[in-house]
Design a protein around this motif. Structure first.
Motif, mmCIF file in Angstrom:
data_model
loop_
_atom_site.group_PDB
_atom_site.id
_atom_site.type_symbol
_atom_site.label_atom_id
_atom_site.label_comp_id
_atom_site.label_asym_id
_atom_site.label_seq_id
_atom_site.Cartn_x
_atom_site.Cartn_y
_atom_site.Cartn_z
ATOM 1 N N LEU A 29 -1.607 18.659 -9.420
ATOM 2 C CA LEU A 29 -2.589 17.620 -9.133
ATOM 3 C C LEU A 29 -2.201 16.299 -9.779
ATOM 4 O O LEU A 29 -2.233 15.245 -9.136
ATOM 5 C CB LEU A 29 -3.982 18.046 -9.600
ATOM 6 N N ALA A 30 -1.809 16.345 -11.044
ATOM 7 C CA ALA A 30 -1.409 15.129 -11.743
ATOM 8 C C ALA A 30 -0.177 14.506 -11.092
ATOM 9 O O ALA A 30 -0.098 13.278 -10.931
ATOM 10 C CB ALA A 30 -1.143 15.420 -13.215
ATOM 11 N N ALA A 31 0.769 15.325 -10.697
ATOM 12 C CA ALA A 31 1.967 14.805 -10.040
ATOM 13 C C ALA A 31 1.620 14.172 -8.701
ATOM 14 O O ALA A 31 2.131 13.092 -8.354
ATOM 15 C CB ALA A 31 2.989 15.921 -9.852
ATOM 16 N N TRP A 32 0.729 14.812 -7.946
ATOM 17 C CA TRP A 32 0.347 14.269 -6.646
ATOM 18 C C TRP A 32 -0.351 12.918 -6.813
ATOM 19 O O TRP A 32 -0.030 11.960 -6.091
ATOM 20 C CB TRP A 32 -0.558 15.257 -5.906
ATOM 21 N N VAL A 33 -1.281 12.828 -7.738
ATOM 22 C CA VAL A 33 -2.009 11.568 -7.957
ATOM 23 C C VAL A 33 -1.057 10.480 -8.431
ATOM 24 O O VAL A 33 -1.109 9.339 -7.959
ATOM 25 C CB VAL A 33 -3.170 11.776 -8.958
ATOM 26 N N THR A 34 -0.164 10.820 -9.340
ATOM 27 C CA THR A 34 0.783 9.840 -9.868
ATOM 28 C C THR A 34 1.716 9.329 -8.773
ATOM 29 O O THR A 34 1.918 8.114 -8.635
ATOM 30 C CB THR A 34 1.604 10.457 -11.017
ATOM 31 N N VAL A 35 2.258 10.220 -7.995
ATOM 32 C CA VAL A 35 3.167 9.817 -6.919
ATOM 33 C C VAL A 35 2.421 8.998 -5.854
ATOM 34 O O VAL A 35 2.927 7.984 -5.372
ATOM 35 C CB VAL A 35 3.854 11.058 -6.297
ATOM 36 N N PHE A 36 1.206 9.432 -5.517
ATOM 37 C CA PHE A 36 0.409 8.698 -4.536
ATOM 38 C C PHE A 36 0.132 7.277 -5.019
ATOM 39 O O PHE A 36 0.309 6.310 -4.264
ATOM 40 C CB PHE A 36 -0.907 9.421 -4.255
ATOM 41 N N CYS A 37 -0.301 7.128 -6.268
ATOM 42 C CA CYS A 37 -0.588 5.795 -6.810
ATOM 43 C C CYS A 37 0.672 4.940 -6.867
ATOM 44 O O CYS A 37 0.627 3.742 -6.555
ATOM 45 C CB CYS A 37 -1.222 5.905 -8.191
ATOM 46 N N PHE A 38 1.793 5.540 -7.243
ATOM 47 C CA PHE A 38 3.036 4.766 -7.322
ATOM 48 C C PHE A 38 3.454 4.240 -5.959
ATOM 49 O O PHE A 38 3.697 3.041 -5.788
ATOM 50 C CB PHE A 38 4.150 5.628 -7.930
ATOM 51 N N TYR A 39 3.549 5.132 -4.975
ATOM 52 C CA TYR A 39 4.028 4.689 -3.663
ATOM 53 C C TYR A 39 3.031 3.766 -2.971
ATOM 54 O O TYR A 39 3.436 2.810 -2.293
ATOM 55 C CB TYR A 39 4.364 5.883 -2.776
ATOM 56 N N THR A 40 1.742 4.003 -3.140
ATOM 57 C CA THR A 40 0.753 3.111 -2.547
ATOM 58 C C THR A 40 0.812 1.744 -3.225
ATOM 59 O O THR A 40 0.710 0.711 -2.552
ATOM 60 C CB THR A 40 -0.654 3.719 -2.660
ATOM 61 N N GLY A 41 0.989 1.726 -4.544
ATOM 62 C CA GLY A 41 1.113 0.463 -5.265
ATOM 63 C C GLY A 41 2.331 -0.330 -4.814
ATOM 64 O O GLY A 41 2.256 -1.549 -4.605
ATOM 65 N N VAL A 42 3.452 0.344 -4.671
ATOM 66 C CA VAL A 42 4.670 -0.331 -4.203
ATOM 67 C C VAL A 42 4.469 -0.856 -2.782
ATOM 68 O O VAL A 42 4.856 -1.987 -2.461
ATOM 69 C CB VAL A 42 5.889 0.613 -4.290
ATOM 70 N N LEU A 43 3.852 -0.060 -1.932
ATOM 71 C CA LEU A 43 3.580 -0.490 -0.555
ATOM 72 C C LEU A 43 2.677 -1.716 -0.535
ATOM 73 O O LEU A 43 2.927 -2.673 0.223
ATOM 74 C CB LEU A 43 2.948 0.655 0.236
ATOM 75 N N LEU A 44 1.659 -1.734 -1.380
ATOM 76 C CA LEU A 44 0.766 -2.896 -1.432
ATOM 77 C C LEU A 44 1.493 -4.133 -1.965
ATOM 78 O O LEU A 44 1.252 -5.247 -1.483
ATOM 79 C CB LEU A 44 -0.461 -2.589 -2.287
ATOM 80 N N LEU A 45 2.368 -3.951 -2.940
ATOM 81 C CA LEU A 45 3.135 -5.100 -3.436
ATOM 82 C C LEU A 45 4.061 -5.659 -2.357
ATOM 83 O O LEU A 45 4.193 -6.877 -2.211
ATOM 84 C CB LEU A 45 3.940 -4.713 -4.674
ATOM 85 N N LEU A 46 4.673 -4.774 -1.599
ATOM 86 C CA LEU A 46 5.527 -5.239 -0.493
ATOM 87 C C LEU A 46 4.705 -5.953 0.571
ATOM 88 O O LEU A 46 5.129 -6.982 1.113
ATOM 89 C CB LEU A 46 6.295 -4.060 0.110
ATOM 90 N N ALA A 47 3.516 -5.423 0.857
ATOM 91 C CA ALA A 47 2.637 -6.076 1.829
ATOM 92 C C ALA A 47 2.196 -7.440 1.314
ATOM 93 O O ALA A 47 2.098 -8.405 2.087
ATOM 94 C CB ALA A 47 1.420 -5.192 2.122
ATOM 95 N N ALA A 48 1.941 -7.558 0.016
ATOM 96 C CA ALA A 48 1.548 -8.844 -0.565
ATOM 97 C C ALA A 48 2.686 -9.856 -0.474
ATOM 98 O O ALA A 48 2.457 -11.038 -0.176
ATOM 99 C CB ALA A 48 1.112 -8.660 -2.013
ATOM 100 N N MET A 49 3.911 -9.390 -0.706
ATOM 101 C CA MET A 49 5.063 -10.303 -0.563
ATOM 102 C C MET A 49 5.202 -10.764 0.884
ATOM 103 O O MET A 49 5.469 -11.939 1.145
ATOM 104 C CB MET A 49 6.345 -9.627 -1.044
ATOM 105 N N TYR A 50 5.009 -9.852 1.812
ATOM 106 C CA TYR A 50 5.050 -10.206 3.228
ATOM 107 C C TYR A 50 3.975 -11.236 3.545
ATOM 108 O O TYR A 50 4.233 -12.232 4.227
ATOM 109 C CB TYR A 50 4.870 -8.949 4.083
ATOM 110 N N GLY A 51 2.754 -11.001 3.053
ATOM 111 C CA GLY A 51 1.660 -11.941 3.285
ATOM 112 C C GLY A 51 1.941 -13.299 2.688
ATOM 113 O O GLY A 51 1.643 -14.337 3.299
ATOM 114 N N PHE A 52 2.532 -13.334 1.498
ATOM 115 C CA PHE A 52 2.874 -14.596 0.854
ATOM 116 C C PHE A 52 3.891 -15.371 1.678
ATOM 117 O O PHE A 52 3.738 -16.575 1.912
ATOM 118 C CB PHE A 52 3.422 -14.321 -0.547
#
Length: 146
Positions: free
Chosen positions: A107-130
């Motif tokens: 469970l901890a690994a799943w949550v950690t991996v999910f938060c990491f990849y979603t965070g990276v995806l959101l940062l990439l989307a923010a760069m695209y938006g910028f």
């Protein structure tokens, strides 16, 4: 019939993507904040939760090794703990702890991996938006206080 259905699905996807695209371009600052937050959750998870899980695993393995040393068998070979003459409680406790630790780690690994990849995806989307916002205004966007 099938081609019409696929065309309808494709058109719905395109309209959905256009809405998401325009929203990311307009709200890239908020998307960036979300990405940074999720990466912070990832770091907090690695620094706070995993040491506790490792400590729990250590305690469970300590009981497991005690049972294995007294019974001269691996815990996986014992099967039913009620067949033992002694250490029934330690055997049951060790099996329970090991099973719950595996679940906790997953469970901890799943949550950690999910938060990491979603965070990276959101940062990439923010760069695209910028970048897209800068293209629309022929320069970097104005710094507006929120």
């Amino acid at each position: 019939m099938m081609m019409e259905y696929l065309a309808k699905i494709w058109n719905n996807f395109k309209s959905f993507w256009c809405k998401v695209d325009s929203h990311v371009i307009q709200e890239y600052r908020t998307v960036f904040k979300g990405g940074v937050f999720l990466l912070g959750v990832t770091i907090a998870s690695l620094s706070q939760i995993y040491p506790k899980l490792i400590e729990m695993d250590y305690k469970a393995r300590l009981v497991q090794f005690q049972v294995e040393a007294q019974e001269k068998k691996k815990l996986s070979e014992i099967g039913d703990c009620h067949t033992l003459s002694e250490n029934i409680d330690k055997c049951l406790y060790a099996k329970y702890q090991l099973n719950s630790n595996v679940t906790s780690f997953r469970l901890a690994a799943w949550v950690t991996v999910f938060c990491f990849y979603t965070g990276v995806l959101l940062l990439l989307a923010a760069m695209y938006g910028f970048v897209e916002q800068a293209k629309k205004t022929d320069g970097p966007p104005e710094n507006t206080s929120e």
